[in-house]
Design an enzyme around this catalytic site. Structure first.
Site, PDB file in Angstrom:
ATOM      1  N   GLY A  97      16.151  -6.274  -7.969  1.00 20.55           N
ATOM      2  CA  GLY A  97      16.612  -5.624  -6.757  1.00 20.55           C
ATOM      3  C   GLY A  97      15.813  -4.414  -6.342  1.00 20.55           C
ATOM      4  O   GLY A  97      16.159  -3.742  -5.371  1.00 20.55           O
TER       5      GLY A  97
ATOM      6  N   HIS B  89      -2.322   4.202  -3.089  1.00 23.43           N
ATOM      7  CA  HIS B  89      -2.837   5.556  -2.861  1.00 23.43           C
ATOM      8  C   HIS B  89      -2.197   6.238  -1.651  1.00 23.43           C
ATOM      9  O   HIS B  89      -2.262   7.466  -1.551  1.00 23.43           O
ATOM     10  CB  HIS B  89      -4.359   5.519  -2.698  1.00 23.43           C
ATOM     11  CG  HIS B  89      -5.073   5.122  -3.953  1.00 23.43           C
ATOM     12  ND1 HIS B  89      -5.689   6.024  -4.791  1.00 23.43           N
ATOM     13  CD2 HIS B  89      -5.238   3.906  -4.534  1.00 23.43           C
ATOM     14  CE1 HIS B  89      -6.212   5.378  -5.825  1.00 23.43           C
ATOM     15  NE2 HIS B  89      -5.945   4.096  -5.698  1.00 23.43           N
TER      16      HIS B  89
ATOM     17  N   GLY C 163     -12.349  -4.764  -6.398  1.00 23.97           N
ATOM     18  CA  GLY C 163     -12.866  -3.538  -5.804  1.00 23.97           C
ATOM     19  C   GLY C 163     -13.143  -2.461  -6.833  1.00 23.97           C
ATOM     20  O   GLY C 163     -13.548  -1.349  -6.477  1.00 23.97           O
ATOM     21  N   HIS C 164     -12.945  -2.788  -8.109  1.00 24.19           N
ATOM     22  CA  HIS C 164     -13.115  -1.808  -9.181  1.00 24.19           C
ATOM     23  C   HIS C 164     -14.309  -2.205 -10.051  1.00 24.19           C
ATOM     24  O   HIS C 164     -14.438  -3.365 -10.455  1.00 24.19           O
ATOM     25  CB  HIS C 164     -11.857  -1.728 -10.046  1.00 24.19           C
ATOM     26  CG  HIS C 164     -10.639  -1.347  -9.279  1.00 24.19           C
ATOM     27  ND1 HIS C 164     -10.223  -0.039  -9.147  1.00 24.19           N
ATOM     28  CD2 HIS C 164      -9.745  -2.089  -8.578  1.00 24.19           C
ATOM     29  CE1 HIS C 164      -9.125   0.005  -8.412  1.00 24.19           C
ATOM     30  NE2 HIS C 164      -8.820  -1.231  -8.050  1.00 24.19           N
TER      31      HIS C 164
ATOM     32  N   HIS D 235      -8.445   6.708  -0.057  1.00 26.25           N
ATOM     33  CA  HIS D 235      -8.630   5.478   0.720  1.00 26.25           C
ATOM     34  C   HIS D 235      -7.266   4.891   1.060  1.00 26.25           C
ATOM     35  O   HIS D 235      -6.235   5.432   0.648  1.00 26.25           O
ATOM     36  CB  HIS D 235      -9.505   4.463  -0.025  1.00 26.25           C
ATOM     37  CG  HIS D 235      -8.901   3.937  -1.290  1.00 26.25           C
ATOM     38  ND1 HIS D 235      -8.867   4.661  -2.465  1.00 26.25           N
ATOM     39  CD2 HIS D 235      -8.297   2.743  -1.571  1.00 26.25           C
ATOM     40  CE1 HIS D 235      -8.283   3.941  -3.399  1.00 26.25           C
ATOM     41  NE2 HIS D 235      -7.917   2.783  -2.893  1.00 26.25           N
TER      42      HIS D 235
ATOM     43  N   ASP E 235     -11.656   6.231 -12.419  1.00 27.29           N
ATOM     44  CA  ASP E 235     -11.082   4.881 -12.375  1.00 27.29           C
ATOM     45  C   ASP E 235     -11.461   4.138 -13.661  1.00 27.29           C
ATOM     46  O   ASP E 235     -12.593   4.232 -14.139  1.00 27.29           O
ATOM     47  CB  ASP E 235     -11.686   4.173 -11.145  1.00 27.29           C
ATOM     48  CG  ASP E 235     -11.222   2.733 -10.957  1.00 27.29           C
ATOM     49  OD1 ASP E 235     -10.302   2.288 -11.673  1.00 27.29           O
ATOM     50  OD2 ASP E 235     -11.795   2.062 -10.081  1.00 27.29           O
TER      51      ASP E 235
ATOM     52  N   ASP F 107      12.429  -2.827  -4.784  1.00 29.28           N
ATOM     53  CA  ASP F 107      11.351  -3.246  -3.893  1.00 29.28           C
ATOM     54  C   ASP F 107      10.098  -2.389  -4.030  1.00 29.28           C
ATOM     55  O   ASP F 107       8.993  -2.873  -3.849  1.00 29.28           O
ATOM     56  CB  ASP F 107      11.833  -3.225  -2.443  1.00 29.28           C
ATOM     57  CG  ASP F 107      12.896  -4.281  -2.190  1.00 29.28           C
ATOM     58  OD1 ASP F 107      12.534  -5.443  -2.003  1.00 29.28           O
ATOM     59  OD2 ASP F 107      14.083  -3.929  -2.207  1.00 29.28           O
TER      60      ASP F 107
ATOM     61  N   HIS G   5      -5.999   5.744 -13.605  1.00 31.03           N
ATOM     62  CA  HIS G   5      -5.928   4.471 -12.861  1.00 31.03           C
ATOM     63  C   HIS G   5      -6.074   3.278 -13.808  1.00 31.03           C
ATOM     64  O   HIS G   5      -6.919   2.399 -13.613  1.00 31.03           O
ATOM     65  CB  HIS G   5      -6.995   4.411 -11.771  1.00 31.03           C
ATOM     66  CG  HIS G   5      -6.661   3.466 -10.649  1.00 31.03           C
ATOM     67  ND1 HIS G   5      -6.530   2.099 -10.840  1.00 31.03           N
ATOM     68  CD2 HIS G   5      -6.436   3.684  -9.336  1.00 31.03           C
ATOM     69  CE1 HIS G   5      -6.245   1.531  -9.680  1.00 31.03           C
ATOM     70  NE2 HIS G   5      -6.168   2.476  -8.745  1.00 31.03           N
TER      71      HIS G   5
END
Length: 560
Positions: free
Chosen positions: A49, A79, A370-371, A74, A198, A51, A393
């Site tokens: 339940g 983020h 993207g990493h 970004h 990252d 979200d 991250h």
């Protein structure tokens, strides 16, 4: 919040540590704070339940007068997604700085909450320098899976911290804008106190492939598909939108964006110049049915198996505009976020069962991360050559592996910090150490109401899902306290009532014995609340011993 002496800097992660998502990092010098990013993450399958999952910002709220600004790196949801929840708690007075695309995406969310006229959004570009109180912030363009992505050099009297944001070293990016290595090198030559890096793909060796590979795959898939092509990705994946539009144009197809967030972001990206859509290519979602199957490409959300997203509703057969049919080609242009794997494969299985041809990353290169991979992370670390190393991250194993690589590359163990949420890391040129902790964690949000879900409510839901519930009703004489009715039982999810006669009879005996013993010991009938607690305790012990289950037990005591 204490005032730090000159030469001291503190770094406080309130999200993005030990997890993928809800990135929110705080820098503290003297009597001022700077926040970098303000993201959310999506719930795992055990968060029934729930979200959205947001960072706990109680400490920030207590010290909101010290915040000089929120700098966004970004436009991905992990983020920017918490801005509409966090800014009202900060009085909407804290300015938000971000690149144009990130602010455009944020405006959509803020507009939904009717906050646009209450918040201050300030755009920055690659050549800007932001003076935010005692902080000087200099953006460094990086390559990522979304345009307008930046790391930031946070300059303070105590030293410079290079906060990488999400990055990779793509030599052929879709938009042609490379990671600004020369600028990064210049900053590094001036000296970097710490890197906040990252670590998402630190487990993968080598270098991440270029985003352009996805475009080549889209060309092939769309040219060979006999019917409709449905591409599912994040609504913020503007590069993927562009590649889908370009491939569709080459193959004589129209493009329709299905879903509010996908359509809004497509409109916004086109208006800001980040997306080029030739005239006549785009059609309304309501017009999909008027086109032949081999004339349409559909862009939708739901690549993570989110139950209310477009693709999941199509797979369930309850989407208003798109019904999956034999001959459809469905492309999942993403990889599952950790924790979402089961939801994703459940949707994929449904799509196959409906006759669709489903293409995902294991079959064809329809997604590129993207990493950066391990060698890219090492290269940026070497270029920066900081005194201290702070991996962020990533889940704990990612942070630990990055720390291991840093030590293998020559950094001393005492200069590499694998932190926990809420740790207060204090740095100066002499040493770094964790000196305190602040309140931190997760805030769970019900998407329908936008209200917080208390952790005790979530715990009850987890118990209900795992062990069900048992309801017991007893009727007592209001004067004597003697049992005159029941116990009556009702179970859901704990055991099957029709085959549990023996178990229920024994449970009734346990309750009856408890009541008899209390009648003998007590001169007056016990208070109802205390009696309910006693019944719940003996039943919990009995049920767990007999069945191994720990259901939620509800006790009703009626006095007549």
């Amino acid at each position: 919040m204490e005032t730090l002496p000159p030469g001291k800097l503190r770094f406080i992660p309130l999200g993005g540590i030990g997890e993928i998502g809800k990135n929110l990092y705080v820098y503290h010098v003297l009597d001022q704070l700077l926040v970098v990013d303000c993201g959310l993450k999506f719930p795992d399958e055990k968060m029934f339940g729930v979200d959205l999952v947001l960072p706990d910002v109680r400490w920030l709220v207590e010290n909101k007068a010290a915040i000089q600004g929120i700098v966004i790196t970004h436009g991905h949801e992990d983020h920017i997604g918490a801005l509409s929840f966090v800014l009202p708690q900060l009085g909407n007075a804290v300015p938000v700085y971000g690149p144009a695309l990130a602010l455009g995406l944020a405006k959509n969310r803020l507009g939904e909450k009717k906050l646009l006229d209450k918040v201050k959004l300030i755009e920055y570009g690659p050549d800007d320098v932001l003076q935010l109180g005692h902080f000087v912030v200099e953006p460094v363009r990086v390559a990522h899976s979304i345009p307008d992505s930046f790391g930031v050099a946070v300059r303070t009297h105590a030293g410079t911290v290079l906060h990488t944001g999400d990055f990779k070293l793509d030599q052929t990016p879709v938009d042609g804008l490379l990671f600004d290595i020369p600028k990064l090198s210049r900053i590094a030559e001036e000296g970097i106190l710490a890197i906040v890096s990252d670590t998402t793909n630190v487990e993968r060796n080598g270098y991440v492939p270029s985003e352009r590979i996805v475009g080549q795959t889209f060309d092939r898939v769309i040219s060979e598909a006999p019917g409709r092509v449905i591409i599912a990705s994040f609504a913020s994946q503007i590069h993927r939108m562009q590649m889908a539009v370009d491939s569709s144009k080459k193959n004589g197809r129209k493009v329709a964006a299905v879903g509010r967030s996908m359509a809004q972001n497509m409109d916004m990206a086109a208006a800001l110049g980040y997306l080029s859509v030739p005239e006549g290519i785009r059609v309304r979602a309501d017009d999909i049915a008027t086109l032949k199957p081999d004339q349409i490409t559909i862009l939708t959300t739901g690549s993570q198996g989110e139950p209310l997203a477009g693709l999941s509703r199509m797979a369930a057969g309850d989407h208003r505009q798109v019904t999956i049919q034999k001959g459809d080609t469905v492309v999942l242009s993403s990889s599952p976020i950790p924790g979402n794997e089961s939801a994703v494969w459940r949707v994929v299985n449904k799509l196959f069962a409906l006759g669709a041809n489903v293409i995902y990353d294991a079959l064809m290169p329809v997604h590129v991360s993207g990493h950066g991979y391990a060698e890219e992370l090492k290269l940026v670390l070497n270029i920066c050559n900081p005194q201290y190393v702070i991996p962020v991250h990533g889940e704990r194993r990612m942070l630990s592996l990055y720390a291991k690589y840093a030590q293998e590359m020559g950094w001393l163990p005492e200069d590499v910090f694998v932190l926990e949420l809420g740790d207060v890391l204090e740095l100066d040129t002499a040493k770094g150490e964790v000196v305190d902790r602040v309140p931190s964690g997760a805030v769970l949000i019900d998407g329908d109401t936008g209200k917080e879900i208390h952790e005790l409510v979530l715990r009850d839901r987890q118990f209900l899902a795992n062990d069900g519930f048992l309801n017991v009703v007893v009727v007592l004489d209001s004067e004597s306290g003697e049992l005159i009715g029941g116990p009556e039982f009702l179970s859901r999810g704990c055991f099957y009532m029709d085959s549990a006669d023996e178990l229920l009879a024994e449970a009734a005996e346990v309750v009856e014995k408890l009541l008899e013993d209390e009648d003998k010991e007590e001169e007056a009938p016990r208070e109802t609340e205390a009696l309910q607690g006693d019944i719940r305790a003996v039943l919990k012990k009995f049920i767990e011993k007999r069945t191994g289950r720990r259901p939620v037990i509800l006790v009703s005591v009626m006095r007549v």
